[in-house]
Every structure is written in structure tokens, then in C-alpha cells.
Motif scaffolding. Structure first.
Motif, PDB file in Angstrom:
ATOM      1  N   LYS A  67       0.833  -1.187   0.000  1.00 57.72           N
ATOM      2  CA  LYS A  67       0.000   0.000   0.000  1.00 57.72           C
ATOM      3  C   LYS A  67       0.881   1.256   0.000  1.00 57.72           C
ATOM      4  O   LYS A  67       0.603   2.237  -0.699  1.00 57.72           O
ATOM      5  CB  LYS A  67      -0.883  -0.019   1.256  1.00 57.72           C
ATOM      6  CG  LYS A  67      -2.210   0.680   1.062  1.00 57.72           C
ATOM      7  CD  LYS A  67      -3.061   0.465   2.307  1.00 57.72           C
ATOM      8  CE  LYS A  67      -4.005   1.639   2.482  1.00 57.72           C
ATOM      9  NZ  LYS A  67      -4.525   1.728   3.843  1.00 57.72           N
ATOM     10  N   LYS A  68       1.963   1.165   0.774  1.00 59.64           N
ATOM     11  CA  LYS A  68       2.894   2.292   0.827  1.00 59.64           C
ATOM     12  C   LYS A  68       3.479   2.546  -0.550  1.00 59.64           C
ATOM     13  O   LYS A  68       3.611   3.690  -0.993  1.00 59.64           O
ATOM     14  CB  LYS A  68       4.045   1.959   1.791  1.00 59.64           C
ATOM     15  CG  LYS A  68       3.619   1.795   3.212  1.00 59.64           C
ATOM     16  CD  LYS A  68       4.772   1.299   4.060  1.00 59.64           C
ATOM     17  CE  LYS A  68       4.274   0.886   5.425  1.00 59.64           C
ATOM     18  NZ  LYS A  68       5.312   0.264   6.231  1.00 59.64           N
ATOM     19  N   LYS A 121       1.739   9.241  -5.869  1.00 60.82           N
ATOM     20  CA  LYS A 121       2.319  10.561  -5.670  1.00 60.82           C
ATOM     21  C   LYS A 121       3.130  10.972  -6.895  1.00 60.82           C
ATOM     22  O   LYS A 121       3.064  12.101  -7.371  1.00 60.82           O
ATOM     23  CB  LYS A 121       3.228  10.528  -4.435  1.00 60.82           C
ATOM     24  CG  LYS A 121       3.914  11.813  -4.154  1.00 60.82           C
ATOM     25  CD  LYS A 121       5.276  11.577  -3.544  1.00 60.82           C
ATOM     26  CE  LYS A 121       6.249  11.061  -4.566  1.00 60.82           C
ATOM     27  NZ  LYS A 121       7.613  11.492  -4.419  1.00 60.82           N
ATOM     28  N   ALA A 168       1.054   4.144  -2.800  1.00 62.71           N
ATOM     29  CA  ALA A 168       0.905   5.557  -2.469  1.00 62.71           C
ATOM     30  C   ALA A 168       2.031   6.351  -3.097  1.00 62.71           C
ATOM     31  O   ALA A 168       1.845   7.462  -3.581  1.00 62.71           O
ATOM     32  CB  ALA A 168       0.922   5.738  -0.955  1.00 62.71           C
ATOM     33  N   PHE A 169       3.194   5.733  -3.099  1.00 65.22           N
ATOM     34  CA  PHE A 169       4.358   6.415  -3.664  1.00 65.22           C
ATOM     35  C   PHE A 169       4.207   6.592  -5.176  1.00 65.22           C
ATOM     36  O   PHE A 169       4.452   7.662  -5.724  1.00 65.22           O
ATOM     37  CB  PHE A 169       5.629   5.625  -3.351  1.00 65.22           C
ATOM     38  CG  PHE A 169       6.859   6.440  -3.508  1.00 65.22           C
ATOM     39  CD1 PHE A 169       7.370   7.155  -2.439  1.00 65.22           C
ATOM     40  CD2 PHE A 169       7.491   6.532  -4.730  1.00 65.22           C
ATOM     41  CE1 PHE A 169       8.488   7.942  -2.589  1.00 65.22           C
ATOM     42  CE2 PHE A 169       8.612   7.318  -4.887  1.00 65.22           C
ATOM     43  CZ  PHE A 169       9.116   8.021  -3.810  1.00 65.22           C
TER      44      PHE A 169
END
Lengths: 368, 305
Positions: A2-3, A10, A6-7
Motif C-alpha cells: 500500500k505504501k 504521488k 501511495a508512492f
């Protein structure tokens, strides 16, 4: 995971917020391919030619008239000997020489066969091939008019010789070349610049002090550019096909897979560059000088590798673009399959692995 | 909570940090006070595992900055001196990005950032680059807090921020302290030092003193006087520096802070001397030393061989 997403998310925001870069990313391939395409395949008018007419009889005079009134050619001078030929080409502006054999008309009358030699300056391969095609067309036309009026079918043989670049490679060179440059530009240059940007603006400082693994940071930056690069490759292929009638004889799937491989190679190059540069400026310069220049000059994109000095030929082997150009040309123009290009593919794959290992070894988990 | 022992760090020829040691206990608001180039940022980078010290040991929580850097990176909040968020992302996007990479959400840690976030919430759709200096710092603080860190590292959070926002910022830190977070903050502004519980005065990579703000003020060694006259400050300072009884004289805003070599009859003698030099309307008042006074005293002592 998930991280990581998200990256990536972004990063996509970054790309779409920066309108100028976005425009550049999607328009540059189109502009490049059209530019190269037209620069290489434009119609030629008033090309300077020299003529060596050893017979000077009714047939040759008629053919000469036809050629000179076509609008494509302009007579520079009439030569009197074979020796003057070399001299005429050395002057540089002579594009083509036409040599009629002796007793042209008699040969034509007696054997229904005569020979015209067409010699082209193939330093600009596309110009040369266009011009010889024009001459051949004019000669065919002449034959047909003779056939209508004449008794027997007759033949004029054209012997075409390409000077300086006998194999006339380069006609479709530009499409694989443009794809290569664009993939390299988008993958290597953009990746190295955006990673350098994180460092320059101090974002790297807080990203490092977070649970994100540094490798995830790098991959997250790279992935959006992989998709952009692929879209660009497809755009160039489509334009090449739609506007320039470029044949795609091989398998499109295989070609895209090879594109993906080359994108990985470029990305790892970009990442390697970003591990040693700290600002966008230096990253840009490093990718320009270190990647773009060799790829344009030494990969066989513009200048044929065969005609380079031995040292440069040797250097060209370590340029990944060279191998990708060979692969994409083989697939696109010769319809080659994996059986023909496995060696080049292996070289690219090996290079990628090496580069990734080098970047991982060089990657700093700290600021210095 | 933070233990620093004999940290040494050099950049090529310059010694950024020379034998730095201090301890910060859990829940403390600890200030590193010093001018630019004192080594504050280097120290922060070492403690946040971004740099390795040449010598010495340091622990954050129970973790060693060399070996357990991954654990430290999960547990601390770091706000670098330079604004380091994404200028082209909106306030909300920045915050939720940092929440996600730390494996949390804005909602989960809302209680912690609420007081600060309400102030920037009206601008949540604005790009971070378009915020004012104070707003940027509040957003950066939110981002550093969003994962409920145990330790917060704030490197010059009030530099480039207007006085009102600066005051608000320190009020926020006080609230965070109440939530049990250990805070290490650096600032070049001496007036902010008194808002910390414990401070370390830093100069040229050395710790000059570590104490409570009150302790620092009390340790000023001599009676301090504030001197004014109707002539300009520069002239006054020059005359004071020529005076044979002067121990120290520094300009502080509208007056000169002065200490004397002798113990007795200071103001009378000084008044007489200044009158001789042509100063009129001379005011000499005893003064309680501030942190800055003590800092200047320590600094001039360092400079002497």
C-alpha cells in the motif's frame, strides 16, 4: 504494498501537475518521429546530376530530355571521360551520375538491350535511393513508349551502384532509432532527473527517515515512467506505420517485450546516474552526455557502425542502444523472431542485471 | 530517550561536531541553541540516521543509530530545516502521502494533529508551495507527527516564520509534550530558548553549556548592567570598549549590556567616565542576564586562548 502504491500515486501526481514536462513527454516522440521521417524522406527537386554519354545518339538524347524535363534533376555538366566522374562526386553537390554505354542505340536496335549506369552519392542514403528510383521510373517509361511505337519488346538495363554506403542501410533506420532515443530519454533521463529532484528539494531527507525501503523509493519513481515510455513506443510505431508506411513484419508482442527489456536497461542506467548525482542539473547533463550523445552518434542510429573507425566500433558494443536498434530493426524490418535476436537480447538482459547490481551497491541509505 | 555520547563529525577540513554529549529524558522538550554553522543540522542528521558520526555513540529510544537505523526511522518524526514537502501536491495530498508511507491514515492519528491541522484545514486543497512560511511549517509538523512518533526532531522549525506564527508554533510544541512525545528542537533565536525545558548551547560544533533556561541565566558570572545614552549606539560601544574597567560590552537592541572588572562602585564610575566622553542622558540600570548574555559570555571565553 500500500505504501508503494501511495508512492507511485504521488509520482503520477507530480507528472500530471507539471504541465510543461507532460507536454514534452507526450509530444516529443511525435515531433521527433515526424521530424526525422520527413527530414529523411522528403521529395527531392533539382538534384544536380552529371551525364557521361559515350554514344550521343537519338535514344540517349531522348532519355536525357526526359530526365532533365522531369523536374527532379538539373544538369550540372556533361562529362567526357570516366575519370571526370570521381572528380564530379568529390565536389560534393553532385547527387547522381548517369553513364550511357557506347553504341547505346545500336545495342537497343540489335539486341533490344542496352545499359545505363546510374551512380548515386549515397552519403545520404535516402536521397540516393529516391533519385535512383526516379531514374528507373523514367527509363521504364521510355521503354513503354518504345514498345508502343517499336516492333520488339526492348530492355534497358539499369545498373545502380550505391557509393559510400553500398547496402543503403538507413531507409527505415529512423523509426527504431527514434524509439530507442525516446525510450532512453523517458526512462533514463527522466528517472535520473526526478530522483535527483527529490534530493535537491530535500524530500529525500524525509523519505529516508521513514519506513519506506530505499529500493521502493527508486522503483516507485521508475514505474510511472515505464508506462509512459511504453505509450511513447506505441505512438512512434503507429506514426511510423501510418505516415511513413514503415513495415512491421515481425511480431508486435515480441517487439513490445523487447521494448520493455530496453526500458529496464534504461531505467537502471538512470538509477545508476541518480546515485552519483545530487542535483537535477547534473543528472540532466550526465544523461545527456553519457547516454543521449553516444546513443545518437555511436549506436548506428544516424551513422552506420560499419563505417566508423575500429575504436568507435569497439566502443559502440558497450552502448545498449546499439543492441536495441539491431533487435528492433530485425523484428520490424526483417520479421525476425527470438531465434535470430537471442544474442542481442541476452546482452541487453545481462547489462540490465549488471547495472541494477551496481546501482544497489552504490545506493546510499544515508545522505553521504 | 536520546543519549548522545562523544559524537565527532568532520566534513573534510571543517570539524562540524566536536565531542558532543547530552541526554534527553522521555517527554522532555530539549532545545539546541546556537547560531548558523554551530552544527545543529549535522547533529539532527546523525540522530535521524541520515549521517554516520566519525566517532562516538548515540541512541534514540533503545536503538543504536548505526545498527538499528531501520527501527529508528520507523519511530521518529523528522522535520528538516528546509521545507521538504512536495510543493506541487496539495496540503491534504502531502499529509495523506506521509500517513500512508508510515502505514497509518489521517483519521487514525487525527487526535494528535488536530490542534495544528485545523489551522491549515481551510487550505487543504491548496498546493503546499503556495502556503505562507508559517503554514508550511505547520503542515510540515503535521506530516512529521502523522505516525505518532515517540521522538520528534525539529530542525529550526521557526526560521523564516513571522513572530505570531512562531509563538503559536511553540504553544503547539507544549501541547505535544503533554501527549508524551520527546521533542528535540533547534533554533538560532535565543528568545525561544526559554520555552524549552532543557537547553544545550552550541557553538562551532561544541556544547558550551547544558542546563535549564533558568540555570543558564543564573550561571551568568557577574552583575550585568544595561547602558543607554543620547548618542548613537556605535559611539557608546566604542567608548565602552576603550574604558579600562570594561569586562564585556555588547549591543542588545536599544542598549549596551555591560559587565565590569570590579565589584564595587560600578555605576558611579561608569557614569563619570561616559560624561567625560561627552555622553548625555546616560542611564545605567542593573539587569538580569538573559540566555543570550550567557551565550555571549561563554562564546567570548571560548575565543580566548
Amino acid at each position: 504494498m500500500k505504501k508503494f502504491l501511495a508512492f507511485v500515486n504521488k509520482e503520477i501526481h507530480h507528472i500530471f501537475r507539471d504541465k510543461r514536462t507532460l507536454l514534452l513527454l507526450f509530444c516529443m516522440p511525435i515531433v521527433l518521429v515526424i521530424l526525422f521521417g520527413f527530414a529523411i524522406t522528403t521529395e527531392i527537386q533539382d538534384a544536380k546530376i552529371v551525364i557521361l554519354d559515350k554514344s550521343n545518339d537519338p535514344a540517349t538524347r531522348e532519355i536525357k530530355n526526359k530526365i532533365l524535363s522531369s523536374g527532379y534533376f538539373k544538369l550540372k555538366r556533361v562529362l567526357t571521360s570516366e575519370r571526370a566522374l570521381e572528380q564530379a562526386f568529390q565536389e560534393g553537390d553532385t547527387k547522381l551520375a548517369i553513364v550511357f554505354e557506347e553504341n547505346f542505340y545500336q545495342h537497343l536496335e540489335k539486341h533490344n538491350m542496352a545499359t545505363v549506369q546510374v551512380i548515386a552519392d549515397a552519403t545520404e542514403p535516402n536521397t540516393a535511393s529516391t533519385l535512383t528510383n526516379y531514374i528507373s521510373a523514367i527509363l521504364r517509361d521510355y521503354q513503354q513508349t518504345r514498345q508502343v511505337t517499336g516492333v520488339m519488346p526492348l530492355q534497358i538495363q539499369t545498373e545502380t551502384r550505391m557509393l559510400y554506403n553500398p547496402r543503403l542501410e538507413g531507409a527505415y533506420y529512423f523509426v527504431p532509432g527514434v524509439i530507442t532515443v525516446i525510450l532512453l530519454l523517458v526512462s533514463a533521463m527522466m528517472t535520473s532527473v526526478t530522483i535527483a529532484r527529490e534530493k535537491e528539494f530535500g524530500n529525500m531527507e524525509i523519505l529516508l527517515v521513514s519506513p519506506l525501503h530505499p529500493i521502493a523509493i527508486i522503483l516507485g519513481k521508475a514505474i510511472p515512467y515505464v508506462s509512459i515510455a511504453l505509450i511513447n513506443a506505441l505512438t512512434v510505431l503507429y506514426i511510423g506505420y501510418a505516415i511513413f508506411d514503415m513495415p512491421l513484419t515481425g511480431n508486435l508482442g515480441l517487439l513490445l517485450l523487447e521494448c520493455l527489456l530496453f526500458i529496464s536497461t534504461s531505467l537502471s542506467l538512470g538509477i545508476l546516474i541518480s546515485t552519483v548525482t545530487d542535483t537535477q542539473q547534473t543528472a540532466l547533463l550526465a544523461s545527456m552526455l553519457g547516454l543521449m550523445m553516444p546513443s545518437v552518434l555511436l549506436s548506428g542510429f544516424i551513422f552506420p557502425i560499419e563505417s566508423m573507425p575500429t575504436v568507435l566500433q569497439w566502443i559502440s558494443n558497450i552502448i545498449p542502444s546499439k543492441w536495441f536498434i539491431i533487435i528492433s530493426k530485425d523484428i520490424m524490418l526483417k520479421g525476425a523472431g527470438m531465434a535470430t535476436i537471442w544474442q542481442e537480447t541476452l546482452i541487453l538482459a545481462g547489462t540490465t542485471v549488471l547495472l541494477i547490481l551496481a546501482s544497489v551497491a552504490k545506493f546510499k541509505i544515508r545522505l553521504e | 530517550m536520546i543519549q548522545v555520547a562523544h559524537i565527532v563529525k568532520s566534513y573534510e577540513s571543517t570539524k562540524a561536531l566536536q565531542d558532543i554529549s547530552f541526554d534527553v529524558v522521555q517527554g522532555q522538550l530539549f532545545g539546541l541553541i546556537g547560531p548558523d554553522g554551530a552544527g545543529k543540522t549535522t547533529l539532527f542528521r546523525i540522530l535521524t540516521t541520515l549521517l554516520l558520526p566519525d566517532e562516538g555513540q548515540a541512541r534514540v529510544g533503545e536503538w543504536d543509530i548505526r545498527k538499528d537505523y531501520k527501527k529508528i526511522r520507523k519511530q521518529v518524526g523528522y522535520m528538516p530545516g528546509r521545507f521538504s514537502l512536495y510543493q506541487d501536491l496539495t496540503v491534504e495530498e502531502n499529509l495523506s502521502f506521509f500517513a500512508t508511507i508510515f502505514g497509518t491514515t489521517i483519521r487514525e492519528s487525527y487526535h494528535l494533529i488536530k490542534d495544528i491541522y485545523v489551522q491549515i484545514e481551510p487550505f487543504k486543497d491548496r498546493r503546499a508551495g503556495a502556503l505562507s512560511g508559517g503554514m508550511k511549517q505547520k503542515l510540515a509538523l503535521c506530516c512529521a507527527l502523522v505516525h505518532s512518533p515517540q521522538v520528534l526532531f525539529l530542525d529550526e522549525p521557526t526560521t523564516g516564520v513571522d513572530p505570531v506564527s512562531r509563538k503559536e508554533f511553540w504553544d503547539m510544541l507544549k501541547n505535544l509534550k503533554r501527549a508524551g512525545i520527546t521533542i528535540l528542537v533547534s533554533t538560532p533565536f535565543m528568545d525561544e530558548a526559554s520555552r524549552c525545558e532543557q537547553i544545550a548551547l552550541l557553538q562551532k560544533g561544541k556544547v558550551l553549556a547544558i542546563d535549564t533556561p533558568k540555570g543558564i541565566r543564573k550561571s551568568f558570572s557577574k552583575p550585568l548592567w544595561s547602558v543607554n545614552s543620547n548618542t548613537d549606539m556605535y559611539q557608546l560601544l566604542q567608548d565602552l570598549n576603550r574604558y579600562d574597567r570594561t569586562a564585556s560590552a555588547f549591543t542588545f537592541g536599544e542598549s549596551v549590556h555591560y559587565t565590569d572588572r570590579q565589584e564595587e562602585g560600578i555605576s558611579e564610575a561608569l557614569r563619570q567616565y561616559l560624561a567625560q566622553q561627552g555622553h548625555r542622558e546616560v542611564r545605567i540600570q542593573p539587569l538580569e542576564a538573559s540566555i543570550e548574555d550567557r551565550f555571549m559570555e561563554l562564546m567570548s571565553r571560548e575565543d580566548e586562548p
